[in-house]
Design a protein around this motif. Structure first.
Motif, short mmCIF file in Angstrom:
data_model
loop_
_atom_site.label_atom_id
_atom_site.label_comp_id
_atom_site.label_asym_id
_atom_site.label_seq_id
_atom_site.Cartn_x
_atom_site.Cartn_y
_atom_site.Cartn_z
N ASN A 178 0.81 -1.22 0.00
CA ASN A 178 0.00 0.00 0.00
C ASN A 178 0.85 1.27 0.00
O ASN A 178 0.35 2.36 0.27
CB ASN A 178 -0.96 0.01 1.19
N THR A 179 2.14 1.12 -0.31
CA THR A 179 3.03 2.28 -0.43
C THR A 179 3.48 2.40 -1.90
O THR A 179 3.16 1.55 -2.73
CB THR A 179 4.26 2.13 0.48
N ASN A 180 4.24 3.44 -2.18
CA ASN A 180 4.74 3.66 -3.54
C ASN A 180 5.96 2.75 -3.78
O ASN A 180 7.06 3.05 -3.32
CB ASN A 180 5.12 5.12 -3.74
N ILE A 181 5.76 1.65 -4.47
CA ILE A 181 6.82 0.67 -4.73
C ILE A 181 7.26 0.78 -6.18
O ILE A 181 6.43 0.78 -7.09
CB ILE A 181 6.34 -0.76 -4.42
N THR A 182 8.57 0.83 -6.39
CA THR A 182 9.12 0.89 -7.75
C THR A 182 10.11 -0.24 -7.96
O THR A 182 10.59 -0.87 -7.00
CB THR A 182 9.85 2.23 -7.97
N ILE A 183 10.42 -0.51 -9.22
CA ILE A 183 11.43 -1.51 -9.56
C ILE A 183 12.76 -1.13 -8.91
O ILE A 183 13.48 -1.99 -8.39
CB ILE A 183 11.60 -1.63 -11.08
N LYS A 184 13.07 0.15 -8.93
CA LYS A 184 14.33 0.62 -8.35
C LYS A 184 14.42 0.26 -6.86
O LYS A 184 15.46 -0.23 -6.39
CB LYS A 184 14.46 2.13 -8.53
N THR A 185 13.32 0.50 -6.13
CA THR A 185 13.30 0.18 -4.70
C THR A 185 13.51 -1.31 -4.47
O THR A 185 14.32 -1.72 -3.63
CB THR A 185 11.97 0.62 -4.08
N LEU A 186 12.78 -2.13 -5.21
CA LEU A 186 12.87 -3.58 -5.03
C LEU A 186 14.26 -4.09 -5.42
O LEU A 186 14.81 -4.98 -4.75
CB LEU A 186 11.80 -4.28 -5.87
N ALA A 187 14.82 -3.56 -6.49
CA ALA A 187 16.16 -3.98 -6.92
C ALA A 187 17.21 -3.63 -5.86
O ALA A 187 18.13 -4.42 -5.60
CB ALA A 187 16.51 -3.32 -8.25
N GLN A 188 17.06 -2.46 -5.24
CA GLN A 188 17.99 -2.08 -4.18
C GLN A 188 17.89 -3.01 -2.98
O GLN A 188 18.90 -3.40 -2.39
CB GLN A 188 17.72 -0.63 -3.76
N ILE A 189 16.68 -3.40 -2.64
CA ILE A 189 16.47 -4.33 -1.52
C ILE A 189 17.11 -5.68 -1.83
O ILE A 189 17.71 -6.33 -0.96
CB ILE A 189 14.96 -4.49 -1.24
N ALA A 190 17.01 -6.10 -3.10
CA ALA A 190 17.59 -7.38 -3.52
C ALA A 190 19.09 -7.27 -3.79
O ALA A 190 19.75 -8.28 -4.07
CB ALA A 190 16.88 -7.89 -4.77
N ASN A 191 19.61 -6.03 -3.73
CA ASN A 191 21.03 -5.78 -4.02
C ASN A 191 21.39 -6.27 -5.43
O ASN A 191 22.41 -6.94 -5.63
CB ASN A 191 21.93 -6.44 -2.97
N MET A 192 20.55 -5.90 -6.39
CA MET A 192 20.73 -6.30 -7.77
C MET A 192 20.50 -5.09 -8.67
O MET A 192 19.88 -4.11 -8.26
CB MET A 192 19.74 -7.42 -8.16
N SER A 193 21.00 -5.16 -9.89
CA SER A 193 20.66 -4.13 -10.86
C SER A 193 19.18 -4.27 -11.22
O SER A 193 18.59 -5.35 -11.06
CB SER A 193 21.51 -4.27 -12.12
N GLU A 194 18.58 -3.20 -11.71
CA GLU A 194 17.16 -3.24 -12.05
C GLU A 194 16.87 -4.28 -13.12
O GLU A 194 15.88 -5.02 -13.04
CB GLU A 194 16.69 -1.86 -12.51
N SER A 195 17.72 -4.37 -14.13
CA SER A 195 17.49 -5.32 -15.22
C SER A 195 17.63 -6.76 -14.73
O SER A 195 16.81 -7.63 -15.09
CB SER A 195 18.44 -5.06 -16.38
N ASN A 196 18.64 -7.05 -13.91
CA ASN A 196 18.83 -8.41 -13.39
C ASN A 196 17.71 -8.78 -12.44
O ASN A 196 17.23 -9.93 -12.44
CB ASN A 196 20.17 -8.53 -12.68
N PHE A 197 17.28 -7.81 -11.62
CA PHE A 197 16.18 -8.09 -10.69
C PHE A 197 14.91 -8.40 -11.45
O PHE A 197 14.19 -9.36 -11.14
CB PHE A 197 15.95 -6.89 -9.76
N TYR A 198 14.60 -7.59 -12.47
CA TYR A 198 13.39 -7.79 -13.26
C TYR A 198 13.37 -9.20 -13.87
O TYR A 198 12.36 -9.91 -13.79
CB TYR A 198 13.32 -6.73 -14.36
N THR A 199 14.50 -9.60 -14.44
CA THR A 199 14.59 -10.92 -15.09
C THR A 199 14.44 -12.04 -14.08
O THR A 199 13.72 -13.02 -14.30
CB THR A 199 15.94 -11.06 -15.82
#
Length: 256
Positions: free
Chosen positions: A164-185
């Protein structure tokens, strides 16, 4: 958190009324009067006769044709919608391949469980029946092997608890300690859809549950699941469910 939604209707009177929809949760449906023709994705239609069940995974296109009972001129059904996360990682649909229809002796046993679910008054006993039904259908499904990526799991946990908050790919990738493209894949490989698609389906599954069990205004429901634009919420809801929030509530609320 796991969600169950118990619903039914008895107001279909039009022979061969057709619905095409994608639901964000596992659907276990029994036709109690009349019959269904059901197809998943672009597969061939299969007949589910009166008293029979079909199971449709989350995120899969359902094409359903309703057939009324010749004697009563009516078609009725009841169903259980399931949104369960196993070990805080996997949706139940990703762990099992369910049969489309339940027949024979299995149909009788599942019917007994549904009878209990739809007649018991205690909320705790209803939940017990929900888990008994889930146990029954998984016991008769084919397990699918899954390997968990710890980094994706960490981001997934954040997504589920902060939906219920503003979640972005960038935020999730940072949490996973991955680049955005690698996290998405990696996320798409794990969950068979993009992170934002998964988030939107989850938000809307919660919204659908609220719609059927609460009298909150649609705008309030949208805000509560993290979508701050009510017009976008309604547009996204209709895209996924095939109905507007208001029509969904009218269609899937139990009627006497």
């Amino acid at each position: 958190m796991n969600y169950f939604s118990i619903c039914g209707f008895n107001h279909i009177y039009n022979e061969r009324e057709k619905h095409v929809k994608v639901l964000p949760y596992l659907s276990i449906v029994q036709v109690t009067e009349g019959s269904y023709e059901i197809a998943l994705e672009n597969n061939k239609l299969e007949l589910v006769e009166e008293g029979g069940f079909f199971i449709a995974p989350a995120g899969v296109k359902q094409t359903i044709i309703h057939h009324v009972n010749n004697a009563t001129g009516k078609m009725s059904a009841r169903w259980l919608f399931v949104d369960v996360i196993v070990s805080r990682v996997h949706k139940i649909d990703h762990l099992y391949k369910f049969p489309l229809s339940i027949t024979g002796e299995l149909k009788r046993k599942l019917n007994d469980l549904f009878n209990g679910l739809f007649t018991v008054q205690s909320d705790l006993k209803k939940y017990a029946y929900c888990y008994d039904i889930l146990d029954f259908v998984t016991a008769n499904a084919m397990p699918i092997s899954q390997k968990t990526n710890p980094s994706i799991h960490k981001a997934f946990t954040y997504l589920m608890t902060h939906y219920n908050t503003n979640i972005t790919i960038k935020t999730l990738a940072q949490i996973a300690n991955m680049s955005e493209s690698n996290f998405y894949t990696a996320f798409k490989k794990q969950y068979a859809c993009s992170p934002i698609s998964y988030l939107n389906h989850y938000r809307l599954s919660l919204a659908a549950n609220i719609l059927l069990n609460d009298d909150k205004h649609i705008n309030e429901i949208a805000y509560s699941v993290g979508i701050n634009d009510p017009l976008y919420f309604s547009k996204l809801f209709k895209k996924i469910f095939g109905l507007s929030p208001r029509d969904y509530k009218q269609t899937y609320t139990t009627r006497d």
